[in-house]
Design an enzyme around this catalytic site. Structure first.
Site, PDB file in Angstrom:
ATOM      1  N   LYS A 194     -29.018  38.643 -45.262  1.00 23.25           N
ATOM      2  CA  LYS A 194     -29.399  38.660 -44.022  1.00 23.25           C
ATOM      3  C   LYS A 194     -27.971  38.887 -42.926  1.00 23.25           C
ATOM      4  O   LYS A 194     -27.263  38.749 -43.350  1.00 23.25           O
ATOM      5  CB  LYS A 194     -29.662  37.164 -43.469  1.00 23.25           C
ATOM      6  N   LYS A 198     -25.110  25.993 -46.063  1.00 23.73           N
ATOM      7  CA  LYS A 198     -23.859  25.782 -45.494  1.00 23.73           C
ATOM      8  C   LYS A 198     -22.902  24.598 -45.923  1.00 23.73           C
ATOM      9  O   LYS A 198     -21.741  24.756 -45.581  1.00 23.73           O
ATOM     10  CB  LYS A 198     -24.269  25.431 -43.739  1.00 23.73           C
ATOM     11  N   LYS A 224     -23.850  36.802 -37.914  1.00 25.03           N
ATOM     12  CA  LYS A 224     -22.824  36.887 -36.973  1.00 25.03           C
ATOM     13  C   LYS A 224     -21.614  36.241 -37.795  1.00 25.03           C
ATOM     14  O   LYS A 224     -20.410  36.470 -37.555  1.00 25.03           O
ATOM     15  CB  LYS A 224     -22.841  36.278 -35.625  1.00 25.03           C
TER      16      LYS A 224
END
Ligand code: TYM
Length: 343
Positions: free
Chosen positions: A205, A122, A208
């Site tokens: 993966k 991230k 969202k």
């Protein structure tokens, strides 16, 4: 080391970020297990919308965050979480989570946090610009779990490293203060779909946050959208094999078989037993029918629940009250152990 299951009340805790939209990954990787553990009745169950975590990567618009939190609560209710059987809460409404997180910020080491793969993914190359909250994220997660003395944490595969860190934090606290106070919680990573993959790229993966909506199934998708995304999912020209080894170098094929197995509550081999030799055009039709049957009612129920936000707020208010009956004494005792004065 104290083992969680021998000395503590069997208690399940898990959380989901209200960062907009629930995916089939959230559902099959984690939420289905939440309902099973709630209904088994062998554990107390606590489920949480982690709104404090949802502001660590970016600061969402406040109205959007509130809406996403209520929508996530509707999602929990729609899949079968019963607020009488489980405690259903929003993290910021139970202040002991953040209070214990501060203590854990002082227990966890910079080196431990820096090794977290989610932090590295991230923060990317520009870690200097990432928030301090994103770096400290796993210590808050440890506090979420340990402020209840939770013993079991059902999650998808991607959270395994964070649960290991939670165990390290509990062990270091216990060791440094010479107590047997926090349990060493067990991750519960089970089922055929602990890592649901992206429908267009079986090596990534399902998430969202992917910019393309075709890569995932959202729990709010209509029956038509679900069927269309499955029809258009990437696959290969070969028929389904009769043994799992035949899926080894076929990540997209393997993903669809796992999704089928998890939705049908059967083993992946059982899917092959009944579909070996089928081409993907045919298998996808069967999978689309199954997915629509299982998922379309959830989306309908979420829409119905979202029409009454006051009822959602009431459920979360009541959940927070019940939660604090557990968290306040645990935080109080933690402060005592650390040496904070009592007022
Ligand atoms: P989050 O919000 O990213 O995801 C919620 C749950 O869904 C699982 N999951 C998946 N499982 C299988 N395949 C996928 N593609 C997939 N995508 C998501 C996740 O593993 C997770 O179980 N840090 C957590 C939230 C959290 C938490 C906690 C969890 C905060 N405090 C305490 C457990 C205990 C997170 O961001 O999950």
């Amino acid at each position: 080391m104290i083992m969680a299951e021998t000395q503590f009340t069997p208690r399940v805790f898990s959380g989901i970020q209200p960062s907009g939209g629930l995916t089939l990954g959230n559902y099959l990787g984690a939420m289905k297990r939440f309902v099973q553990m709630q209904d088994a009745g062998s554990h107390e169950t606590i489920f949480c919308m982690v709104d404090l975590h949802a502001i660590t990567a970016t600061l969402p618009d406040p109205a959007t965050l509130r809406r996403n939190t209520r929508e996530l609560c509707a999602g929990f209710l729609a899949i079968g979480i019963d607020p009488e059987k489980s405690i259903l809460i929003n993290q910021s409404q139970v202040p002991e989570h953040a209070q214990l997180a501060w203590i854990f910020n002082c227990i966890a080491r910079m080196g431990w946090m820096g090794r977290m793969t989610q932090w590295k993914d991230k923060a990317g190359k520009n870690a200097e610009a990432a928030s301090l909250g994103l770096f400290a994220y796993p210590a808050l997660m440890a506090a979420d779990i340990l402020v209840y003395h939770a013993t079991h944490v059902p999650v998808g595969e991607d959270q395994k490293q964070h649960i290991e860190l939670t165990r390290d934090i509990a062990a270091k606290f216990n060791h440094d203060y010479g107590v047997d106070f926090f349990p060493i919680a067990e991750p519960v990573i089970e089922g055929a779909a602990t890592r649901v993959m992206n429908l267009q790229d079986g090596t990534k993966k399902m998430s969202k946050s992917d910019p393309s909506d075709k890569t995932r199934i959202n729990l709010t998708d209509t029956a038509d959208e679900i069927a269309k995304k499955i029809r258009k999912a990437k696959t290969d020209p070969d028929p389904l094999p009769d043994a799992l080894a035949g899926l080894d170098a076929r990540p997209e094929a393997r993903n669809l078989v796992n999704i089928y197995a998890a939705l049908a509550d059967i083993a992946p081999q059982a899917v092959l037993d009944s579909h070996a030799g089928a081409l993907f055009g045919h298998f996808k039709m069967a999978l689309a029918d199954l997915a629509v049957e299982k998922l379309a009612p959830i989306s309908g129920e979420m829409t119905r629940l979202m029409a009454d936000p006051a009822e959602i707020d009431r459920i979360l208010g009541r959940g927070a009250e019940r939660a604090r009956a557990i968290t306040a004494p645990i935080l109080d005792r933690t402060y005592d152990i650390v040496g904070m004065l009592k007022s």
